[in-house]
Design a protein around this motif. Structure first.
Motif, short mmCIF file in Angstrom:
data_model
loop_
_atom_site.label_atom_id
_atom_site.label_comp_id
_atom_site.label_asym_id
_atom_site.label_seq_id
_atom_site.Cartn_x
_atom_site.Cartn_y
_atom_site.Cartn_z
N MET A 294 0.87 -1.18 0.00
CA MET A 294 0.00 0.00 0.00
C MET A 294 0.90 1.22 0.00
SD MET A 294 -2.56 1.39 2.99
CE MET A 294 -3.80 0.11 2.79
N THR A 295 0.61 2.17 -0.89
CA THR A 295 1.37 3.41 -0.96
C THR A 295 0.47 4.56 -0.55
OG1 THR A 295 2.77 2.53 -2.73
CG2 THR A 295 2.72 4.93 -2.46
N LEU A 296 0.97 5.40 0.33
CA LEU A 296 0.27 6.60 0.78
C LEU A 296 1.12 7.81 0.44
CD1 LEU A 296 -0.53 5.11 4.23
CD2 LEU A 296 -2.29 5.94 2.71
N VAL A 297 0.52 8.78 -0.23
CA VAL A 297 1.21 10.03 -0.55
C VAL A 297 0.44 11.16 0.12
CG1 VAL A 297 1.92 11.58 -2.41
CG2 VAL A 297 2.06 9.10 -2.73
N PHE A 298 1.17 12.04 0.81
CA PHE A 298 0.58 13.17 1.52
C PHE A 298 1.02 14.45 0.83
CE2 PHE A 298 1.88 9.88 4.65
CZ PHE A 298 0.63 9.39 4.95
N GLU A 299 0.06 15.23 0.29
CA GLU A 299 0.36 16.48 -0.40
C GLU A 299 -0.38 17.61 0.30
OE1 GLU A 299 0.57 15.68 -4.98
OE2 GLU A 299 -1.05 14.46 -4.11
N GLU A 300 0.39 18.45 1.00
CA GLU A 300 -0.20 19.56 1.73
C GLU A 300 -0.47 20.73 0.79
OE1 GLU A 300 0.79 22.26 5.67
OE2 GLU A 300 1.76 20.32 5.43
N SER A 301 -1.63 21.32 0.91
CA SER A 301 -1.99 22.50 0.11
C SER A 301 -1.37 23.73 0.77
CB SER A 301 -3.51 22.68 0.05
OG SER A 301 -4.10 21.54 -0.53
N ALA A 302 -0.62 24.48 0.02
CA ALA A 302 0.06 25.65 0.55
C ALA A 302 -0.95 26.65 1.12
CB ALA A 302 0.90 26.32 -0.53
N GLY A 303 -0.81 26.94 2.40
CA GLY A 303 -1.65 27.94 3.04
C GLY A 303 -3.08 27.55 3.33
N ALA A 304 -3.52 26.40 2.87
CA ALA A 304 -4.92 26.01 3.04
C ALA A 304 -5.16 25.19 4.30
CB ALA A 304 -5.40 25.23 1.82
N GLY A 305 -4.10 24.64 4.88
CA GLY A 305 -4.27 23.82 6.08
C GLY A 305 -4.90 22.47 5.80
N THR A 306 -4.85 22.04 4.54
CA THR A 306 -5.41 20.73 4.18
C THR A 306 -4.33 19.88 3.52
OG1 THR A 306 -6.16 21.45 1.99
CG2 THR A 306 -7.72 21.69 3.81
N THR A 307 -4.55 18.58 3.55
CA THR A 307 -3.63 17.64 2.93
C THR A 307 -4.42 16.64 2.12
OG1 THR A 307 -2.02 17.86 4.72
CG2 THR A 307 -1.87 15.86 3.38
N ARG A 308 -3.99 16.44 0.88
CA ARG A 308 -4.59 15.40 0.04
C ARG A 308 -3.81 14.11 0.29
NH1 ARG A 308 -6.51 16.49 -5.78
NH2 ARG A 308 -8.27 17.05 -4.45
N VAL A 309 -4.56 13.07 0.67
CA VAL A 309 -3.98 11.74 0.85
C VAL A 309 -4.38 10.90 -0.35
CG1 VAL A 309 -3.95 9.67 2.29
CG2 VAL A 309 -4.15 11.92 3.36
N THR A 310 -3.39 10.31 -0.99
CA THR A 310 -3.65 9.38 -2.09
C THR A 310 -3.15 8.01 -1.66
OG1 THR A 310 -3.34 11.16 -3.69
CG2 THR A 310 -3.25 8.90 -4.53
N LEU A 311 -4.05 7.05 -1.63
CA LEU A 311 -3.76 5.68 -1.22
C LEU A 311 -3.92 4.79 -2.44
CD1 LEU A 311 -5.18 3.87 1.91
CD2 LEU A 311 -5.23 2.80 -0.33
N SER A 312 -2.93 3.98 -2.73
CA SER A 312 -3.05 3.04 -3.85
C SER A 312 -2.55 1.67 -3.44
CB SER A 312 -2.30 3.56 -5.08
OG SER A 312 -0.94 3.77 -4.79
N GLN A 313 -3.15 0.66 -4.05
CA GLN A 313 -2.79 -0.72 -3.73
C GLN A 313 -3.12 -1.60 -4.94
OE1 GLN A 313 -4.37 -2.16 -0.01
NE2 GLN A 313 -3.79 -4.26 -0.44
#
Length: 147
Positions: free
Chosen positions: A99-118
């Motif tokens: 399982m791969t998890l990628v965490f991409e934080e949005s600049a200044g937005a205080g949110t993070t996109r998590v992408t999970l793939s398997q």
């Protein structure tokens, strides 16, 4: 003459969630045993995490109907606040599921996109894994929203 064919891609899935938390907070929720236990459905006191390449993890998950499922695995890659590649031991299988998890934080937005793939070996395994991953991401989102 025979040719080798790549594994079927129909048994692969990718899920994304935008979470109201920093990448650091999301990463910590996945890698700190006390936090993971609170949101991932693990039985209290069963989570052990050594989040470094080659480190191991284990937990006893509790299903909604009360069934206890022991899980084990290892970390194949760890980039703090950015990426986790987790190997999951599967009975009867010589190599772990990944399982791969990628965490991409949005600049200044205080949110993070998590992408999970398997990738899975069969349609049935994919269906079960995807359902479990959706539940994990939903629960993680709820946990982080409580802040």
């Amino acid at each position: 003459m025979s040719q080798s064919t790549p594994p079927p891609q129909e048994h692969t899935y990718t899920l994304t969630r935008d979470l109201d938390a920093s990448a650091s907070q999301v990463f910590d929720a996945w890698t700190a045993p006390a936090q993971y236990e609170q949101w991932a459905g693990a039985a209290p006191g069963t989570v052990e995490i050594d989040a470094r390449p080659g480190g191991t993890w284990k937990a006893v998950m509790v299903t909604p109907d009360g069934q206890r499922i022991p899980l084990t695995g290892s970390y194949l890659a760890v980039v703090p606040d950015e990426r986790l590649v987790i190997g999951m031991d599967v009975p009867g299988r010589s190599v772990p599921a990944t399982m791969t998890l990628v965490f991409e934080e949005s600049a200044g937005a205080g949110t993070t996109r998590v992408t999970l793939s398997q990738s899975c070996d069969s349609a049935q395994e994919r269906e079960m894994a995807e359902a479990g991953s959706n539940m994990l991401l939903d629960s993680l989102g709820s946990y982080l929203a409580k802040g």
